[in-house]
Every structure is written in C-alpha cells, then in structure tokens.
Design a protein around this motif. Structure first.
Motif, short mmCIF file in Angstrom:
data_model
loop_
_atom_site.label_atom_id
_atom_site.label_comp_id
_atom_site.label_asym_id
_atom_site.label_seq_id
_atom_site.Cartn_x
_atom_site.Cartn_y
_atom_site.Cartn_z
N GLY A 70 34.31 145.57 13.58
CA GLY A 70 35.04 145.42 14.84
C GLY A 70 34.55 146.44 15.85
O GLY A 70 35.25 147.39 16.19
N ALA A 71 33.33 146.22 16.34
CA ALA A 71 32.67 147.21 17.20
C ALA A 71 33.46 147.51 18.47
O ALA A 71 33.55 148.66 18.91
N SER A 72 34.03 146.49 19.09
CA SER A 72 34.75 146.72 20.35
C SER A 72 36.01 147.56 20.14
O SER A 72 36.41 148.32 21.02
N ILE A 73 36.63 147.44 18.97
CA ILE A 73 37.80 148.29 18.66
C ILE A 73 37.36 149.74 18.56
O ILE A 73 38.01 150.65 19.09
N ILE A 74 36.24 149.97 17.89
CA ILE A 74 35.70 151.32 17.76
C ILE A 74 35.36 151.90 19.13
O ILE A 74 35.66 153.06 19.42
N GLN A 75 34.75 151.10 19.97
CA GLN A 75 34.42 151.55 21.32
C GLN A 75 35.68 151.91 22.11
O GLN A 75 35.71 152.90 22.85
N ALA A 76 36.72 151.11 21.94
CA ALA A 76 37.97 151.34 22.67
C ALA A 76 38.65 152.64 22.23
O ALA A 76 39.07 153.43 23.08
N VAL A 77 38.75 152.86 20.92
CA VAL A 77 39.45 154.07 20.46
C VAL A 77 38.64 155.32 20.82
O VAL A 77 39.21 156.38 21.11
N PHE A 78 37.30 155.20 20.83
CA PHE A 78 36.48 156.35 21.22
C PHE A 78 36.72 156.70 22.69
O PHE A 78 36.60 157.86 23.08
N CYS A 79 37.07 155.69 23.48
CA CYS A 79 37.36 155.91 24.91
C CYS A 79 38.84 156.26 25.15
O CYS A 79 39.33 156.17 26.28
N ASN A 80 39.53 156.62 24.08
CA ASN A 80 40.93 157.07 24.17
C ASN A 80 41.87 155.98 24.67
O ASN A 80 42.81 156.26 25.43
N LYS A 81 41.65 154.75 24.24
CA LYS A 81 42.52 153.65 24.64
C LYS A 81 43.42 153.23 23.48
O LYS A 81 42.99 153.20 22.33
N PHE A 82 44.65 152.90 23.81
CA PHE A 82 45.58 152.40 22.79
C PHE A 82 45.13 151.00 22.39
O PHE A 82 44.78 150.18 23.24
N VAL A 83 45.16 150.73 21.08
CA VAL A 83 44.67 149.44 20.58
C VAL A 83 45.76 148.67 19.84
O VAL A 83 46.49 149.23 19.01
N ILE A 84 45.86 147.39 20.17
CA ILE A 84 46.64 146.44 19.40
C ILE A 84 45.64 145.48 18.78
O ILE A 84 44.78 144.93 19.47
N ILE A 93 39.74 151.01 10.80
CA ILE A 93 39.47 151.72 12.05
C ILE A 93 40.76 152.36 12.58
O ILE A 93 40.76 153.50 13.06
N LEU A 94 41.86 151.63 12.49
CA LEU A 94 43.15 152.10 13.03
C LEU A 94 44.00 152.81 11.98
O LEU A 94 45.22 152.92 12.11
N VAL A 95 43.36 153.30 10.94
CA VAL A 95 43.97 154.16 9.93
C VAL A 95 45.26 153.52 9.38
O VAL A 95 46.32 154.14 9.34
N ASN A 96 45.14 152.26 9.00
CA ASN A 96 46.27 151.51 8.41
C ASN A 96 47.51 151.51 9.30
O ASN A 96 48.65 151.54 8.82
N ILE A 101 37.22 142.19 24.37
CA ILE A 101 35.77 142.02 24.44
C ILE A 101 35.27 141.22 23.24
O ILE A 101 35.69 141.47 22.11
N GLY A 102 34.36 140.30 23.49
CA GLY A 102 33.74 139.57 22.38
C GLY A 102 33.20 138.22 22.83
O GLY A 102 33.51 137.74 23.92
N ARG A 103 32.39 137.61 21.99
CA ARG A 103 31.89 136.27 22.30
C ARG A 103 33.04 135.29 22.36
O ARG A 103 34.02 135.41 21.62
N LEU A 104 32.92 134.31 23.24
CA LEU A 104 33.98 133.31 23.42
C LEU A 104 33.84 132.26 22.33
O LEU A 104 33.39 131.14 22.54
N THR A 105 34.26 132.66 21.12
CA THR A 105 34.15 131.82 19.94
C THR A 105 35.51 131.71 19.26
O THR A 105 36.45 132.46 19.58
N ASP A 106 35.61 130.81 18.31
CA ASP A 106 36.85 130.64 17.56
C ASP A 106 37.23 131.92 16.82
O ASP A 106 38.41 132.25 16.69
N GLN A 107 36.23 132.65 16.35
CA GLN A 107 36.49 133.89 15.62
C GLN A 107 37.36 134.87 16.41
O GLN A 107 38.26 135.50 15.87
N LYS A 108 37.07 135.00 17.70
CA LYS A 108 37.77 135.99 18.52
C LYS A 108 39.18 135.55 18.91
O LYS A 108 39.99 136.36 19.38
N ASN A 109 39.47 134.25 18.77
CA ASN A 109 40.83 133.74 18.96
C ASN A 109 41.41 134.07 20.34
O ASN A 109 42.59 134.40 20.48
#
Length: 227
Positions: free
Chosen positions: A140-154, A165-168, A58-66
């Motif tokens: 990294g708002a979308s990462i926070i949203q994902a982990v709150f929804c119990n999703k595995f994050v890379i 957010i991912l506790v190192n 999830i994110g804006r279609l910009t260079d930042q999001k790669n």
C-alpha cells in the motif's frame, strides 16, 4: 524469497512450497526523505481544490482500488460536511464509470479526478486526510506516502499491508469493509481532538521509516551478506 509485508510472508510460508527459512520480509524502498521534502513544496495548479478541506485518495482507477465505494461514501459524508471535497489521483479503465457515478451523485463540484501525477507529495501536503478504500494491497505505497507526510489515514483493513502500516489500528483508522463503512470511520475521525489525531499520526510516521530507501538498502545488504 523476499516479501513486502509480514502478512505476505505468512501466506507464502503457509503454502509450504518453499523452505520457511528462505522466506524473509524485505520492505519496499518507497520513501526518499530528502527528495520528498522538495516535492512537497511544489505549487498546485488546480484552483478548484485551493483553500478547501481536502480528502485525498491515490491509485489506478481499477476495481482493486474500489473508488466507486469511496465516491458513494463521500456522497453521504458531504451532506453533513459540505466544506470537504474529495480528490482522486490516478488514471485507468474505470475513468468513464467513475465519472458517470460522480454525475449521478451530483458531485461534479465536490469530487475531482485529476489523473496521474508524477508528484503526489504536494497533494499530500495539501490534504487534511487520506482514505484508502482498496480491496487488497501489498503493501500500500500511497498509505505509506501519506503517513510519512504526517496525514491521518483511514483505510480498509484489507490484505496485505494496511494493518501493518497503520500498526494494527494504532496509527490510523482501519475499517472492515464487510461490517463498517467509510462514512462511519470518517465520523470517528471528526470526533477526535487534535491531540488524539496527532498520536495516531506519530505512531504511523515512526513505523513508516522502515519503508525508506536507506532501510531497504541496509536490510538487503544484511540479507546478501548472510547467504
């Protein structure tokens, strides 16, 4: 001076522009648990992603999001894992460029850019795994949203936020974009058993609570009272 992450606080402190005693961490109020529980239940309309194993970003279609790197990596992932598809939510100036990349990689039936969605939580509820390929975040708002929804994050181990957010790395897989690839991280995920995956998810979920609107209000109130 309030900062949305410890890393940003440290960066600002190191500039020595401000009195370090006046620089504090104040986590963004990203999560409204009661509202999220309702949003997760909303039905998805896109038939092409129904009943599929879905990787979400999830994110804006910009260079930042790669997203170009993510699409190229997914091209390699799906060769050995053809039952997965990639869904990207967001709009932005790179839409045409990314659409052309999807066509060049012959992924028209595997990668879906669905535009901006006011509600992302029903997509998070549907996905199996969330991937962030960003060059930088804060936090990294979308990462926070994902982990709150119990999703595995890379996530890329970029500044500033994902590691916190991912506790190192205890709450998900962090990869170094200079030395590691998304597809290598995905292989690590596939090799994990459910118990191991759940431990990562739980660690991140516990950590995500500090981004709730209640915690933000409480911390802000304490900060104001201390002045």
């Amino acid at each position: 001076i309030t900062c949305p992450s410890v890393a940003t606080k440290n960066d600002i402190t190191n500039t020595k522009i401000f009195d370090k005693e006046k620089i504090v961490t104040l986590y963004d109020p990203i999560l409204e648990p009661k509202k999220i529980n309702d949003l997760k239940k909303q039905k998805l309309l896109e038939q092409e992603i129904m009943n599929k194993k879905m990787i979400l970003s999830i994110g804006r279609l910009t260079d930042q999001k790669n997203f170009s790197q993510l699409i190229q990596s997914f091209s390699k992932i799906q060769k050995e894992n053809s039952d997965y598809l990639l869904t990207i939510l967001g709009e932005g100036e790179q839409f045409k460029k990314l659409s052309e990349l999807i066509s060049a990689c012959k992924l028209e039936n595997k990668v879906f850019m669905l535009g901006f969605k006011k509600n992302v939580y029903n997509y998070l509820q549907k996905c199996e795994i969330f991937i962030s390929s960003s060059k930088y975040e804060d936090p990294g708002a979308s990462i926070i949203q994902a982990v709150f929804c119990n999703k595995f994050v890379i996530s890329s181990n970029c500044k500033n936020g994902p590691s916190e957010i991912l506790v190192n790395g205890k709450g998900g897989i962090l990869y170094d974009p200079k030395n590691e690839s998304i597809e290598e991280s995905f292989k690590k995920y596939l090799k994990m058993d459910k118990i191991t995956r759940d431990k990562y998810i739980l660690e991140a979920k516990k950590n995500s609570i500090k981004y709730s609107i209640y915690r933000h209000y409480k911390s802000l109130n304490e900060l104001i009272m201390s002045i």
